[in-house]
Design a protein around this motif. Structure first.
Motif, PDB file in Angstrom:
ATOM      1  N   VAL A 193      -4.850 -19.246 -38.618  1.00  0.00           N
ATOM      2  CA  VAL A 193      -4.571 -18.479 -37.501  1.00  0.00           C
ATOM      3  C   VAL A 193      -3.506 -18.885 -36.653  1.00  0.00           C
ATOM      4  CG1 VAL A 193      -6.278 -19.139 -35.893  1.00  0.00           C
ATOM      5  CG2 VAL A 193      -5.712 -16.886 -35.879  1.00  0.00           C
ATOM      6  N   LEU A 194      -3.344 -20.176 -36.845  1.00  0.00           N
ATOM      7  CA  LEU A 194      -2.331 -20.950 -35.697  1.00  0.00           C
ATOM      8  C   LEU A 194      -0.864 -20.737 -36.359  1.00  0.00           C
ATOM      9  CD1 LEU A 194      -3.930 -24.429 -35.573  1.00  0.00           C
ATOM     10  CD2 LEU A 194      -3.648 -22.831 -33.591  1.00  0.00           C
ATOM     11  N   GLN A 195      -0.641 -20.287 -37.849  1.00  0.00           N
ATOM     12  CA  GLN A 195       0.479 -20.185 -38.264  1.00  0.00           C
ATOM     13  C   GLN A 195       1.204 -18.665 -38.220  1.00  0.00           C
ATOM     14  OE1 GLN A 195      -1.384 -22.427 -41.646  1.00  0.00           O
ATOM     15  NE2 GLN A 195       0.695 -23.234 -42.068  1.00  0.00           N
ATOM     16  N   VAL A 196       1.521 -18.446 -36.914  1.00  0.00           N
ATOM     17  CA  VAL A 196       1.831 -17.233 -36.707  1.00  0.00           C
ATOM     18  C   VAL A 196       3.196 -16.776 -37.333  1.00  0.00           C
ATOM     19  CG1 VAL A 196       2.468 -15.366 -34.835  1.00  0.00           C
ATOM     20  CG2 VAL A 196       0.981 -17.339 -34.318  1.00  0.00           C
ATOM     21  N   ALA A 197       4.175 -17.521 -37.533  1.00  0.00           N
ATOM     22  CA  ALA A 197       5.416 -17.314 -38.206  1.00  0.00           C
ATOM     23  C   ALA A 197       5.062 -16.689 -39.635  1.00  0.00           C
ATOM     24  CB  ALA A 197       6.332 -18.395 -38.104  1.00  0.00           C
ATOM     25  N   ALA A 198       4.220 -17.892 -40.395  1.00  0.00           N
ATOM     26  CA  ALA A 198       3.908 -17.559 -41.676  1.00  0.00           C
ATOM     27  C   ALA A 198       3.061 -16.349 -41.852  1.00  0.00           C
ATOM     28  CB  ALA A 198       3.058 -18.827 -42.291  1.00  0.00           C
ATOM     29  N   ILE A 199       2.260 -15.980 -40.935  1.00  0.00           N
ATOM     30  CA  ILE A 199       1.509 -14.611 -41.006  1.00  0.00           C
ATOM     31  C   ILE A 199       2.528 -13.495 -40.904  1.00  0.00           C
ATOM     32  CG2 ILE A 199      -0.054 -13.172 -39.880  1.00  0.00           C
ATOM     33  CD1 ILE A 199      -1.632 -15.833 -38.934  1.00  0.00           C
ATOM     34  N   ASN A 200       3.454 -13.503 -40.194  1.00  0.00           N
ATOM     35  CA  ASN A 200       4.367 -12.367 -39.880  1.00  0.00           C
ATOM     36  C   ASN A 200       5.338 -12.437 -41.170  1.00  0.00           C
ATOM     37  OD1 ASN A 200       3.500 -12.012 -37.272  1.00  0.00           O
ATOM     38  ND2 ASN A 200       5.100 -13.252 -36.179  1.00  0.00           N
ATOM     39  N   LEU A 201       5.814 -13.463 -41.840  1.00  0.00           N
ATOM     40  CA  LEU A 201       6.400 -13.402 -42.868  1.00  0.00           C
ATOM     41  C   LEU A 201       5.696 -12.668 -44.003  1.00  0.00           C
ATOM     42  CD1 LEU A 201       9.011 -14.196 -44.794  1.00  0.00           C
ATOM     43  CD2 LEU A 201       7.908 -16.488 -45.179  1.00  0.00           C
ATOM     44  N   TYR A 202       4.204 -13.149 -44.105  1.00  0.00           N
ATOM     45  CA  TYR A 202       3.616 -12.713 -45.346  1.00  0.00           C
ATOM     46  C   TYR A 202       3.429 -11.168 -45.095  1.00  0.00           C
ATOM     47  CZ  TYR A 202       2.259 -17.561 -46.210  1.00  0.00           C
ATOM     48  OH  TYR A 202       2.205 -18.819 -46.393  1.00  0.00           O
ATOM     49  N   LYS A 203       3.181 -10.724 -44.100  1.00  0.00           N
ATOM     50  CA  LYS A 203       3.084  -9.219 -43.703  1.00  0.00           C
ATOM     51  C   LYS A 203       4.322  -8.482 -43.853  1.00  0.00           C
ATOM     52  CE  LYS A 203      -0.441  -9.438 -39.937  1.00  0.00           C
ATOM     53  NZ  LYS A 203      -0.592  -9.172 -38.488  1.00  0.00           N
ATOM     54  N   LYS A 204       5.453  -9.084 -43.758  1.00  0.00           N
ATOM     55  CA  LYS A 204       6.906  -8.453 -44.053  1.00  0.00           C
ATOM     56  C   LYS A 204       7.058  -8.446 -45.429  1.00  0.00           C
ATOM     57  CE  LYS A 204       9.155  -9.851 -39.644  1.00  0.00           C
ATOM     58  NZ  LYS A 204      10.045 -10.781 -39.269  1.00  0.00           N
ATOM     59  N   MET A 205       6.485  -9.366 -46.405  1.00  0.00           N
ATOM     60  CA  MET A 205       6.465  -9.464 -47.772  1.00  0.00           C
ATOM     61  C   MET A 205       5.592  -8.623 -48.448  1.00  0.00           C
ATOM     62  SD  MET A 205       9.274 -11.209 -47.869  1.00  0.00           S
ATOM     63  CE  MET A 205       9.620 -11.420 -49.734  1.00  0.00           C
ATOM     64  N   GLY A 206       4.876  -7.883 -47.621  1.00  0.00           N
ATOM     65  CA  GLY A 206       3.946  -6.757 -48.352  1.00  0.00           C
ATOM     66  C   GLY A 206       2.590  -7.281 -48.445  1.00  0.00           C
ATOM     67  N   PHE A 207       2.023  -8.353 -47.842  1.00  0.00           N
ATOM     68  CA  PHE A 207       0.690  -8.772 -47.856  1.00  0.00           C
ATOM     69  C   PHE A 207       0.003  -8.095 -46.744  1.00  0.00           C
ATOM     70  CE2 PHE A 207       2.722 -11.852 -50.458  1.00  0.00           C
ATOM     71  CZ  PHE A 207       1.808 -12.418 -51.303  1.00  0.00           C
ATOM     72  N   ARG A 208      -1.307  -7.988 -46.969  1.00  0.00           N
ATOM     73  CA  ARG A 208      -2.115  -7.567 -45.766  1.00  0.00           C
ATOM     74  C   ARG A 208      -3.525  -8.279 -45.554  1.00  0.00           C
ATOM     75  NH1 ARG A 208      -6.711  -4.742 -47.510  1.00  0.00           N
ATOM     76  NH2 ARG A 208      -6.937  -4.595 -49.822  1.00  0.00           N
ATOM     77  N   ALA A 209      -3.805  -8.217 -44.482  1.00  0.00           N
ATOM     78  CA  ALA A 209      -5.099  -9.141 -44.115  1.00  0.00           C
ATOM     79  C   ALA A 209      -6.210  -8.518 -44.838  1.00  0.00           C
ATOM     80  CB  ALA A 209      -5.242  -9.251 -42.577  1.00  0.00           C
ATOM     81  N   CYS A 210      -7.173  -9.276 -45.141  1.00  0.00           N
ATOM     82  CA  CYS A 210      -8.225  -8.874 -46.068  1.00  0.00           C
ATOM     83  C   CYS A 210      -9.609  -9.647 -45.644  1.00  0.00           C
ATOM     84  CB  CYS A 210      -8.175  -8.590 -47.502  1.00  0.00           C
ATOM     85  SG  CYS A 210      -7.684 -10.274 -48.250  1.00  0.00           S
ATOM     86  N   GLY A 211      -9.508 -10.335 -44.509  1.00  0.00           N
ATOM     87  CA  GLY A 211     -10.594 -10.878 -43.989  1.00  0.00           C
ATOM     88  C   GLY A 211     -10.481 -12.470 -43.423  1.00  0.00           C
ATOM     89  N   GLN A 212     -11.468 -13.083 -43.323  1.00  0.00           N
ATOM     90  CA  GLN A 212     -11.154 -14.519 -42.674  1.00  0.00           C
ATOM     91  C   GLN A 212     -12.396 -15.335 -43.375  1.00  0.00           C
ATOM     92  OE1 GLN A 212     -11.547 -13.572 -38.444  1.00  0.00           O
ATOM     93  NE2 GLN A 212     -13.193 -14.915 -38.513  1.00  0.00           N
ATOM     94  N   ILE A 213     -11.993 -16.610 -43.376  1.00  0.00           N
ATOM     95  CA  ILE A 213     -13.153 -17.655 -43.852  1.00  0.00           C
ATOM     96  C   ILE A 213     -13.313 -18.801 -43.256  1.00  0.00           C
ATOM     97  CG2 ILE A 213     -13.175 -16.536 -46.360  1.00  0.00           C
ATOM     98  CD1 ILE A 213     -11.331 -18.977 -47.225  1.00  0.00           C
ATOM     99  N   SER A 214     -14.272 -19.559 -43.309  1.00  0.00           N
ATOM    100  CA  SER A 214     -14.286 -20.929 -42.529  1.00  0.00           C
ATOM    101  C   SER A 214     -13.464 -21.661 -43.288  1.00  0.00           C
ATOM    102  CB  SER A 214     -15.595 -21.365 -42.667  1.00  0.00           C
ATOM    103  OG  SER A 214     -16.653 -20.518 -41.859  1.00  0.00           O
ATOM    104  N   PHE A 215     -12.776 -22.793 -42.288  1.00  0.00           N
ATOM    105  CA  PHE A 215     -12.070 -23.809 -43.012  1.00  0.00           C
ATOM    106  C   PHE A 215     -12.824 -25.094 -43.650  1.00  0.00           C
ATOM    107  CE2 PHE A 215      -9.009 -27.244 -42.645  1.00  0.00           C
ATOM    108  CZ  PHE A 215      -7.605 -26.497 -42.836  1.00  0.00           C
TER     109      PHE A 215
END
Length: 236
Positions: A193-215
């Motif tokens: 969840v800390l990697q905000v820039a990466a998350i934004n990039l993935y969303k721009k490239m067509g990926f969508r969030a589908c859940g979360q899991i424990s580290f």
């Protein structure tokens, strides 16, 4: 066989010169640079993880409860401050151990032999971006066997000096082209969840969030650090 893609500065958001940067498949000579980047990028997340952990309701409650108990028992503000400082250090240590343990785990498994895990298996690959003889970005892709025609994107890192330069997008375009060429129907990935820039990039490239899991790691350490992974997927 090594594939190469050279690109210019057009569309960059920084003044970093990436005109001579080349994206290619991993080679054995890249090993030290790749492991250095993998390790440092995770270590860089320790302080942000600690700052975030201190703001989480569970840890705020823990600090308040322990501070209150300390004051009731000792009637001393100094004792309260000492208890809260110790707890803050414990939380920091938990955040640190989350990443140190993960680094050690990966360096002893898939990152110990990148060619074996990412280049030899069919439908898998590991890319590096190189500038001036130095690796400045990485990305890995592996076939998964949990679902048919599915691959997992992993080990996506960009050197801090080259972030927000368009390099991450170029790496992703290279990876997505490989995915489509190999006939995958789904690509999955996870990121903290800390990697905000990466998350934004993935969303721009067509990926969508589908859940979360424990580290992965010790339950108590994960509870204190409050580090977890967001899952993303994209269908083709």
């Amino acid at each position: 066989m090594t594939t190469r893609s050279t690109f210019s500065k057009k569309g960059e958001t920084t003044d970093v010169d990436i005109s001579s940067t080349t994206i290619r498949h991993y080679e054995s000579r890249d090993n030290s640079d790749v492991l250095r980047m993998f390790t440092q990028c995770h270590i860089d997340l320790i302080i942000p993880a600690f700052r975030r952990a201190l703001k989480q309701p569970s840890n705020i409650s823990l600090l308040l409860v322990c501070g209150t108990v300390a004051y009731v028992i000792t009637q001393s503000v100094m004792a309260v401050m000492l208890v809260m400082a110790v707890l803050a250090f414990v939380i920091y240590y938990a955040c640190k151990m989350v990443y140190i343990d993960f680094i050690e785990l990966m360096l002893n498994t898939e990152m110990a032999d990148i060619e074996e895990h990412f280049l030899r298996p069919p439908g898998s690959c590991f890319w590096v971006a190189e500038a001036n003889g130095k690796v400045i970005a990485t990305a890995g892709l592996k076939k998964t066997y949990e679902k048919p025609q599915t691959c997992k994107l992993t080990r996506v890192f960009v050197d801090p000096h080259y972030r927000r330069s368009g390099l991450g997008r170029k790496m992703m375009q290279e990876v997505l082209g490989f995915i489509e060429h190999n006939g995958y129907k789904t690509c999955v990935l996870d990121t903290t969840v800390l990697q905000v820039a990466a998350i934004n990039l993935y969303k721009k490239m067509g990926f969508r969030a589908c859940g979360q899991i424990s580290f992965p790691g010790n339950t108590c350490v994960i509870f204190l650090s409050q580090v977890y992974l967001l899952k993303f997927e994209r269908h083709f």
